[in-house]
Design a protein around this motif. Structure first.
Motif, short mmCIF file in Angstrom:
data_model
loop_
_atom_site.label_atom_id
_atom_site.label_comp_id
_atom_site.label_asym_id
_atom_site.label_seq_id
_atom_site.Cartn_x
_atom_site.Cartn_y
_atom_site.Cartn_z
N ARG A 36 0.81 -1.22 0.00
CA ARG A 36 0.00 0.00 0.00
C ARG A 36 0.84 1.27 0.00
NH1 ARG A 36 -5.84 -0.86 1.33
NH2 ARG A 36 -5.94 -3.10 1.42
N GLU A 38 2.79 4.38 1.55
CA GLU A 38 2.78 5.18 2.77
C GLU A 38 1.38 5.68 3.11
OE1 GLU A 38 5.48 8.45 2.82
OE2 GLU A 38 7.23 7.17 2.52
N GLN A 42 3.96 7.13 7.06
CA GLN A 42 4.42 5.85 7.62
C GLN A 42 4.39 4.79 6.53
OE1 GLN A 42 5.39 4.81 10.90
NE2 GLN A 42 5.89 2.94 9.80
N ASP A 43 5.53 4.16 6.25
CA ASP A 43 5.60 3.09 5.26
C ASP A 43 4.97 1.85 5.85
OD1 ASP A 43 6.14 1.20 3.36
OD2 ASP A 43 8.32 1.42 3.43
N ILE A 44 3.75 1.55 5.47
CA ILE A 44 3.05 0.41 6.06
C ILE A 44 3.41 -0.92 5.41
CG2 ILE A 44 1.14 1.81 6.91
CD1 ILE A 44 -0.54 0.62 4.62
N ASP A 45 4.21 -0.90 4.36
CA ASP A 45 4.64 -2.14 3.73
C ASP A 45 5.71 -2.85 4.55
OD1 ASP A 45 2.86 -1.78 1.65
OD2 ASP A 45 4.33 -0.75 0.40
N LEU A 47 5.57 -3.18 7.97
CA LEU A 47 5.03 -3.40 9.30
C LEU A 47 4.63 -4.85 9.48
CD1 LEU A 47 2.66 -0.31 9.68
CD2 LEU A 47 4.96 -0.60 10.59
N PHE A 49 1.91 -7.21 11.64
CA PHE A 49 0.67 -7.14 12.39
C PHE A 49 0.53 -8.42 13.20
CE2 PHE A 49 0.27 -4.50 8.67
CZ PHE A 49 -0.24 -3.32 9.17
N ILE A 69 -3.37 0.06 14.71
CA ILE A 69 -3.79 0.48 13.37
C ILE A 69 -4.92 -0.43 12.94
CG2 ILE A 69 -3.09 0.75 10.96
CD1 ILE A 69 -0.22 1.17 12.01
N GLN A 71 -8.22 -0.93 9.86
CA GLN A 71 -8.74 -0.49 8.57
C GLN A 71 -10.10 -1.12 8.34
OE1 GLN A 71 -6.13 -1.18 5.26
NE2 GLN A 71 -7.73 -0.87 3.77
#
Length: 93
Positions: A36, A38, A42-45, A47, A49, A69, A71
């Protein structure tokens, strides 16, 4: 443990079931998110979970968690998702 590898970067779909190390704790890959980029800087690639209870027990002890976080599945579900999150957090407070 010898069959674990450090968590870093994106995983291929065939990584599901592999064990990875996050902050010295072993976790099993159960899914791969779609790239996805940023969100709000924040670079969410990059992360990981994990269930919050697993994180608290394995990585942070029982200390505070800095962020959660979430969604919604779509724009029309934002209010319902927010209500569900608040309900869960209130029940655990």
């Amino acid at each position: 443990d010898d069959d674990s590898r450090p968590a870093a970067g994106a995983f291929a779909a065939n990584a599901i079931g592999e064990r990875v190390m996050i902050a010295g704790a072993p976790f099993t890959v159960t899914g791969i998110i779609v790239e996805r980029g940023e969100i709000v800087g924040q670079d969410i690639d990059n992360l990981a979970f994990v269930p919050i209870t697993s994180l608290q027990q394995s990585v942070t002890g029982y200390g505070p968690v800095d962020a959660i976080i979430a969604q919604a599945t779509g724009p029309e579900q934002v209010n319902a998702a927010e209500a569900q999150i608040l309900s869960i957090l209130d029940a655990r407070a």
